[in-house]
Design an enzyme around this catalytic site. Structure first.
Site, PDB file in Angstrom:
ATOM      1  N   PRO A 178     -22.546  12.838  20.406  1.00  0.00           N
ATOM      2  CA  PRO A 178     -21.167  12.505  20.080  1.00  0.00           C
ATOM      3  C   PRO A 178     -20.916  11.000  20.185  1.00  0.00           C
ATOM      4  CG  PRO A 178     -21.218  14.444  21.454  1.00  0.00           C
ATOM      5  CD  PRO A 178     -22.607  13.905  21.412  1.00  0.00           C
ATOM      6  N   GLU A 179     -20.573  10.408  19.059  1.00  0.00           N
ATOM      7  CA  GLU A 179     -20.201   8.999  18.994  1.00  0.00           C
ATOM      8  C   GLU A 179     -18.703   8.949  18.699  1.00  0.00           C
ATOM      9  OE1 GLU A 179     -22.868   6.838  16.377  1.00  0.00           O
ATOM     10  OE2 GLU A 179     -24.471   8.273  16.701  1.00  0.00           O
ATOM     11  N   LYS A 200     -16.449   6.253  23.698  1.00  0.00           N
ATOM     12  CA  LYS A 200     -16.903   7.630  23.500  1.00  0.00           C
ATOM     13  C   LYS A 200     -16.344   8.565  24.558  1.00  0.00           C
ATOM     14  CE  LYS A 200     -21.225   5.838  21.569  1.00  0.00           C
ATOM     15  NZ  LYS A 200     -22.667   5.635  21.787  1.00  0.00           N
ATOM     16  N   ARG A 214     -27.756  19.867  28.109  1.00  0.00           N
ATOM     17  CA  ARG A 214     -28.671  18.983  28.839  1.00  0.00           C
ATOM     18  C   ARG A 214     -28.098  18.389  30.124  1.00  0.00           C
ATOM     19  NH1 ARG A 214     -31.692  15.304  24.444  1.00  0.00           N
ATOM     20  NH2 ARG A 214     -32.649  14.489  26.318  1.00  0.00           N
ATOM     21  N   ARG A 236     -25.140 -12.031  22.573  1.00  0.00           N
ATOM     22  CA  ARG A 236     -26.549 -11.622  22.699  1.00  0.00           C
ATOM     23  C   ARG A 236     -27.362 -12.161  21.520  1.00  0.00           C
ATOM     24  NH1 ARG A 236     -27.402  -5.492  24.176  1.00  0.00           N
ATOM     25  NH2 ARG A 236     -29.457  -6.406  24.399  1.00  0.00           N
ATOM     26  N   ARG A 282     -35.312   3.613  20.091  1.00  0.00           N
ATOM     27  CA  ARG A 282     -34.624   4.689  19.385  1.00  0.00           C
ATOM     28  C   ARG A 282     -35.186   4.915  17.996  1.00  0.00           C
ATOM     29  NH1 ARG A 282     -30.239   3.709  22.552  1.00  0.00           N
ATOM     30  NH2 ARG A 282     -29.188   5.642  22.117  1.00  0.00           N
TER      31      ARG A 282
END
Length: 301
Positions: free
Chosen positions: A2-3, A58, A125, A168, A278
DNA sequence: CACTTGACCTGTCCGC
DNA sequence: TGCGGACAGGTCAAGT
């Protein structure tokens, strides 16, 4: 998984279902799934009425009349599903709907309301959590304070995106998009989709992005998230909305989980890479690794 | 300090 | 058929 679009879809569903209901009892069989002292649960959750349902990044914020808020993070496999009094006792037709079958083996928390309806927090999970926290303190917690801007806030500009990314400079653009302190709500699916839309390779270091690329990315992030919300989010395996319904965005996805298929823009095969740990999907032709400037310099040498 | 890796978990899929 | 291992990916903690 879920984003932002999935959490927003759940929020919109719960917003129509929860406000006004009063908590009667709470059950959990996994302490990490419902975090908060027994005393706080007794005093600030039981008997409280639900006032509103918000989202930040989120996270879902279920605001209670006790001046406490249930903060919910679904992480990978979390679900928040509402079951009406009717569904609970088998009335109505769709016996295949998830709400009829709850609780099930993935149910971690069950909140019962005084009118007989229930809210289930399912999480196969067990990465997700619900925390009972004092509402006035939320904005001061590091959990919220460190979050980057909301991409669907009307004030979110490309200048703001550029400023956040520049914190960054050496990171890859994909790593930065997944960093919730840079921008809120983006996860693996929509990072890949937006980078494809903006024709940017995920390993591109931020310092080498052009202004044009940043502007394009800004536009793509907004349009992808809006499209995904309109499709009810993405369901890979677990995700469902507040009524137990799956999202259909993956049906429209252009690169995510489409390795081997042809790029909708140029027809070349989508490939899968690993970027900052990822699974990452790219069109190697549309999404050039080098900036146009670097490629030009190289060609002149 | 910036970045990477491991841990948290369970269900599914793959190769043997 | 069964079993071990890799894999899925959000986030924080620990390691380089």
């Amino acid at each position: 998984m879920p984003e932002l679009p999935e959490v927003e879809t759940v929020r919109r569903g719960l917003k129509k279902l929860l406000p006004g209901r009063e908590v009667q009892s709470v059950k959990t069989d996994w302490p990490k799934s419902l975090q908060g002292s027994k005393a706080d649960v007794q005093q600030f959750l039981l008997g409280a009425r639900i006032e509103a349902v918000h989202r930040r990044a989120k996270m879902l914020l279920i605001e209670l009349s006790s001046d406490y808020t249930l903060v919910v993070h679904l992480k990978m496999t979390g679900q928040l599903v509402f079951q009406s009094d009717k569904e609970r006792f088998g009335a109505g037709h769709p016996t295949d709907s998830l709400a009829h079958k709850l609780p099930d083996s993935s149910t971690r928390v069950e909140i019962a309301f005084t009118d007989g309806s229930r809210l289930f927090f399912n999480d196969q999970r067990k990465f997700g959590w619900i925390r009972l926290l004092p509402t006035p303190e939320l904005e001061h917690l590091p959990l919220f304070q460190k979050l980057g801007p909301e991409p669907l806030d009307p004030s979110f500009s490309w200048q703001q995106l550029r400023a956040m990314l520049q914190r960054r400079p050496n990171a890859s653009i994909k790593a930065a998009l997944l960093d919730q302190t840079v921008i809120s709500g983006i996860g693996n699916i929509y990072a890949d989709e937006a980078l494809w839309g903006a024709k940017i390779h995920p390993t591109m270091p931020i310092r080498s992005l052009s202004l044009v690329q940043i502007k394009r990315l800004h536009g793509e992030l907004i349009s992808i998230l809006q499209l995904a919300i309109s499709k009810g989010g993405s369901t890979d395996k677990n995700y469902v909305d507040a009524k137990g319904k799956k999202g259909s965005y993956l049906h429209f996805a252009r690169v995510f989980r489409r390795e081997g298929q042809s790029c909708p823009r140029c027809g070349n095969a989508i490939i899968k890479l690993r970027v900052s740990g990822r699974g990452t999907h790219v069109c190697p032709v549309c999404q050039k690794l080098k900036s146009p400037r670097a490629a030009k310099t190289e060609a002149n040498q």
